[in-house]
Scaffold this motif. Structure first.
Motif, PDB file in Angstrom:
ATOM      1  N   GLY A 112      50.983  33.870  34.660  1.00 14.30           N
ATOM      2  CA  GLY A 112      50.196  33.601  33.446  1.00 14.30           C
ATOM      3  C   GLY A 112      49.852  34.822  32.640  1.00 14.30           C
ATOM      4  N   HIS A 113      49.540  35.934  33.326  1.00 11.66           N
ATOM      5  CA  HIS A 113      49.215  37.091  32.486  1.00 11.66           C
ATOM      6  C   HIS A 113      50.447  37.723  31.846  1.00 11.66           C
ATOM      7  CE1 HIS A 113      46.313  39.665  30.603  1.00 11.66           C
ATOM      8  NE2 HIS A 113      47.336  40.490  30.573  1.00 11.66           N
ATOM      9  N   PRO A 114      51.542  37.959  32.592  1.00  9.74           N
ATOM     10  CA  PRO A 114      52.756  38.404  31.884  1.00  9.74           C
ATOM     11  C   PRO A 114      53.140  37.452  30.751  1.00  9.74           C
ATOM     12  CG  PRO A 114      53.053  38.712  34.222  1.00  9.74           C
ATOM     13  CD  PRO A 114      51.733  37.997  34.057  1.00  9.74           C
ATOM     14  N   GLN A 123      44.185  38.705  38.641  1.00  6.91           N
ATOM     15  CA  GLN A 123      42.960  38.112  39.184  1.00  6.91           C
ATOM     16  C   GLN A 123      41.761  38.227  38.246  1.00  6.91           C
ATOM     17  OE1 GLN A 123      41.947  38.916  43.229  1.00  6.91           O
ATOM     18  NE2 GLN A 123      43.771  37.893  44.005  1.00  6.91           N
ATOM     19  N   HIS A 124      41.944  38.857  37.050  1.00  6.65           N
ATOM     20  CA  HIS A 124      40.811  38.817  36.115  1.00  6.65           C
ATOM     21  C   HIS A 124      40.551  37.391  35.626  1.00  6.65           C
ATOM     22  CE1 HIS A 124      43.819  40.036  32.690  1.00  6.65           C
ATOM     23  NE2 HIS A 124      43.825  38.734  32.855  1.00  6.65           N
ATOM     24  N   HIS A 125      41.493  36.490  35.885  1.00  3.62           N
ATOM     25  CA  HIS A 125      41.245  35.085  35.563  1.00  3.62           C
ATOM     26  C   HIS A 125      40.451  34.395  36.661  1.00  3.62           C
ATOM     27  CE1 HIS A 125      43.929  35.135  32.090  1.00  3.62           C
ATOM     28  NE2 HIS A 125      44.623  36.005  32.787  1.00  3.62           N
ATOM     29  N   LEU A 126      40.271  35.078  37.802  1.00  2.00           N
ATOM     30  CA  LEU A 126      39.666  34.433  38.970  1.00  2.00           C
ATOM     31  C   LEU A 126      38.349  35.086  39.373  1.00  2.00           C
ATOM     32  CD1 LEU A 126      42.933  34.040  41.069  1.00  2.00           C
ATOM     33  CD2 LEU A 126      41.944  32.466  39.422  1.00  2.00           C
TER      34      LEU A 126
END
Ligand SMILES: [Cu+2]
Lengths: 211, 635
Positions: free
Chosen positions: B334-336, B383-386
């Motif tokens: 998701g981040h890429p 993991q900044h989404h978590l």
């Protein structure tokens, strides 16, 4: 080449002399390499799950008591068939194609194709009667997912392999036109590696737990 | 291959050959037959084979995709190849659309310029559709209670809007402009794998056509992230989501593979890496990300598909699965994915600035380092989404730090832009306006991102409209403005006509005011405490929501002058000359319309693409003499 060269040097010299490095040939090999690198990221996602779910072991449901892998002969033969097919392909390529012995090439490719088809059939048997219920935990879930996906990939590979063998039978790889064999050979090498890895990851490692 | 259009054989009537019409007819019939005839309760699949609804759905989609490709003729050539049957040169030329005509845009055509325009039209159509869904969402949010929809339909609208826009935007630069222009940028006569390229387009189209079918099967309420195990429990509509991402992921992987191989092996002599324009660099970096990240998304959606149809429990804790497993793997893609969207746009705008300032791009190498640096860092931040998921808090400082590191390479992009503008003789056609707007919007996107990459503030802002405003600044403020800059800039080369400047400027100002008005307001809504993904809200938030919706309507209306402009230009537009902006870059050195093989001879590249200093030599020698061949290359 001179008489003092080793068999390996000899084989490499045959190979590089035989396939011209035209743009299209280089593109074929590059495309296959790029495809299996992205394919490795694809399978790595599943393998990550094998490690992750095993470590988390949610509700002690990674591998509940009584869950076992399908019969060992299935796992061993799946792996062995693909590896032997890969060897037959390798022999066909290096001792047939590069030495312009097209019968050897054709024979090697057909052996590889038939063994791969048998491997696909055994995968279908395995998925049909795995010996555990699908709700049997994290291991079972990933087993079914990985083998299901790999069966599909292997079936497509088998179809293409049959095609390559048909082309060899028709003599279409003579006279330096064998780049397709080379490129698809790299793909099949990758498939063999995945088959080996699947065996270790699904039939061996979970029963020697890491955590 | 030599192109002699006159020698082409008499072609069959369009009805008798594979084309998009047959593809859609076969695909839709196949799907309906499986799902509504064989697959209904008590039908053959259900009674004899015991298939459940989700298995029937996946079977239906698989059959539809297969028949679609049969109708399109995708399998004809591979089957011939595998059977060792010959293919004539006429057939090959016909596959490239050498005969011309509108029909080639509706066929499985191999010419990269046809594929580029197919992508362009598809992107505009799906953008319009996604935008229409956004208008419905904003209309619902005019009142604190549910009026227009119901909560489930509202969430389905959110999912449809977000999935359509994300998949569309993943290809918004790479699809139309990557496919059309990469060979022109690097001096090649074709793409590396024309068949793969055409396949990628039709997969992309199919993916986005399948997504709205979720409406017929109870919808999908997961939002674009499709978090499992929620996704495992969803209506049959979620199967459309899974299929869509599997197809779109494969499409993006193949498109990227083709572009990377083209850049690696198809360059003209003398086209060294330091002579690439920044569009080539940025499309290359975006493609590498897509090539490696998209397969991860395909894998994770297949796992959801297995959970849904075979009742495995990859993501279901009582079955030994884990939601964290989904979240980790999903965000590794998701981040890429965010940079698959954003990076190609950066190169595009950096390429447009020099043309309208008449200066070489400033700090070219720093900009390249910036593009590559963002691409590399995007793998280490997922993991900044978590932060708020409850996952190992000890990891949060690392991911906070790695995320904030992205400011450094991004700063290099801004450095290059400011340096290029500084002291230049700037003109402001529509293309330049859109390119310039990229920077303040992307800056706002970056600034708003700092607050959610920072753990203490993220605790407050997580799941609020602040996050929603943040990623719209990146996805829309940056990527979409870059897209429109590219449309206005390259339209004369692609279509042979120039878009109208007056309508273009009206489009720009309406869109810029509408866009910033909407999302600055929504950032404020977020600080005021409104959560994402709810159809209802507290009455005290109505004033700001109505303001946001009014700006959103303005944003919607801004597309009207653009669509009018397309129609006007089609009918009455001013015919474009070969190089209307006196650009020094290679793609403008070809005739308009670009011939089938792009260049009569493979050009010899002798300079970079930004030679705007007086008396500089052009980038390439178009008809190199044999003597020049080996000597200049590589200098
Ligand atoms: Cu992120």
């Amino acid at each position: 080449m001179d008489d003092t060269s080793t068999p390996v040097q000899d084989a490499v010299a045959h190979a590089t002399a035989y396939i011209p490095r035209t743009l299209d040939n280089r593109l074929s090999v590059l495309s296959v390499r790029m495809l299996y690198i992205s394919g490795s990221f694809f399978f790595a996602s599943f393998y990550f799950g094998l490690v992750y779910l095993q470590i988390i072991n949610a509700n002690n449901m990674w591998l509940p008591h009584g869950v076992d892998h399908p019969p060992t002969w299935i796992g061993v033969s799946e792996m062995a068939l693909v590896l032997i097919a890969g060897t037959a392909y390798f022999v066909g390529q290096w001792f047939g194609l590069y030495r312009q012995k097209l019968q050897t090439l054709t024979l090697g490719l057909w052996i590889a194709a038939i063994l791969t088809v048998i491997a696909v059939i055994i995968h279908i048997i395995e998925l049909h009667k795995p010996g555990f219920t699908l709700q049997g935990g994290g291991y079972v879930s990933l087993f079914i997912t990985i083998e299901g996906v790999f069966t599909f990939v292997l079936a497509v590979t088998a179809l293409m392999l049959i095609g390559v063998a048909i082309r060899a039978t028709k003599g279409l790889f003579s006279g330096g036109a064998g780049a397709g064999v080379e490129a698809f050979g790299e793909w099949f090498g990758w498939i063999s590696a995945i088959a080996l890895f699947n065996f270790l990851a699904l039939y061996v490692q979970p029963f020697f737990p890491i955590a | 291959m030599a192109v002699e259009v006159a020698s082409l054989p008499q072609r069959r009537s369009w009805l008798a050959r594979p084309n998009a019409l047959w593809a859609f007819v076969l695909g839709i019939l196949g799907f309906c037959f499986i799902v509504w005839v064989l697959g209904q309760d008590g039908g053959l699949l259900n009674m004899t084979f015991g298939l459940e609804i989700n298995q029937v759905m996946f079977l239906g989609y698989a059959v539809a995709v297969f028949l679609f490709f049969v109708g399109l003729g995708v399998f004809n050539r591979p089957v011939k190849w595998l059977l060792g049957l010959p293919i004539s040169e006429e057939e090959l030329l016909d596959e490239y659309g050498a005969g011309g005509g509108v029909g080639r845009y509706f066929r499985y055509t191999l010419d990269h310029k046809v594929v580029g325009i197919q992508y362009l039209v598809a992107v505009i159509i799906f953008f319009t559709f996604g935008g229409f869904l956004a208008m419905l969402i904003r209309t619902e949010l005019l009142t604190p209670n549910v009026r227009l929809t119901d909560p489930e339909t509202y969430l389905t609208l959110v999912t449809e809007h977000s999935v359509t826009m994300l998949i569309m935007a993943s290809s918004i630069i790479i699809g139309p402009f990557g496919n059309y222009f990469i060979p022109l940028f690097i001096g090649a006569k074709r793409m590396a794998f024309p068949r793969v390229e055409a396949l990628s387009f039709w997969l992309f189209l199919l993916a986005l056509v399948i997504m709205p079918t979720a409406f017929f099967f109870g919808g999908s309420q997961t939002g674009w992230t499709g978090y499992a195990p929620l996704a495992d429990q969803m209506h049959a509509g979620q199967d459309a989501y899974v299929t869509t991402w599997a197809l779109a992921g494969s499409a993006a992987t193949l498109a990227a593979l083709n572009i990377i191989a083209t850049i690696f092996l198809m360059r003209a002599p003398g086209m060294t890496w330091s002579r690439f324009n920044l569009s080539t660099w940025s499309i290359l970096v975006g493609s590498i990300l897509a090539w490696l990240a998209m397969p991860i998304m395909v894998a994770v959606q297949l796992m959801v598909g297995f959970d849904r149809s075979f009742l495995t429990g990859n993501f279901i804790p009582v079955q030994g699965g884990s939601a964290f497993f989904y979240e980790n793997v999903f965000w590794t893609f998701g981040h890429p994915e965010v940079y698959i969207l954003a990076i190609p746009g950066m190169g595009i705008v950096l390429d447009i600035l020099p043309v309208f300032t008449r200066r070489p791009v400033y700090a070219y190498r720093a900009a390249v380092v910036g593009l590559c640096g963002i691409g590399l860092l995007s793998w280490f931040v997922w993991q900044h989404h978590l932060f708020m998921s409850g996952l190992t808090p000890g990891l949060r400082p690392f991911f906070m730090f790695s995320t904030e590191m992205i400011s450094f390479p991004t700063g290099l992009i801004f450095l290059a832009a400011l340096g290029t503008l500084f002291g230049g003789r700037i003109t402001f056609p529509s293309a330049m306006l859109f390119a310039l707007a990229f920077f303040p919007d992307f800056l706002l996107g970056g600034f708003s991102g700092i607050f959610v990459s920072d753990v203490p503030t993220d605790v407050q802002l997580h799941g609020s409209y602040w996050v929603q405003a943040h990623f719209h600044f990146i996805l829309m403020g940056a990527t979409l403005f870059a897209f429109f800059a590219a449309v206005y800039y390259w339209f004369p080369k692609m279509m042979g006509k120039r878009l109208n400047e007056t309508l273009g400027k009206i489009h720009f100002w309406l869109m810029w005011i509408g866009f910033n008005g909407t999302f600055i307001t929504l950032a404020i809504v977020g600080i005021m405490g409104m959560s994402r993904r709810y159809a209802t809200y507290f009455p005290y938030l109505q004033g700001v929501n109505v303001t946001a919706t009014m700006f959103a309507y303005l944003l919607g209306i801004s597309m009207v002058p653009f669509l009018l402009n397309l129609i006007y230009t089609w009918g009455w537009g001013e015919k474009a000359v070969e190089n209307p902006y006196h650009s020094r870059s290679l793609e403008w050195m070809t005739p308009t319309p670009v011939p089938l093989e792009n260049f009569a001879e493979i050009p010899l590249i002798v300079a970079g693409p930004y030679e705007y200093q007086p008396n500089a030599r052009p980038e390439a020698i178009l008809e190199p003499s044999q003597a020049a061949g080996g000597t200049v290359a590589g200098t």
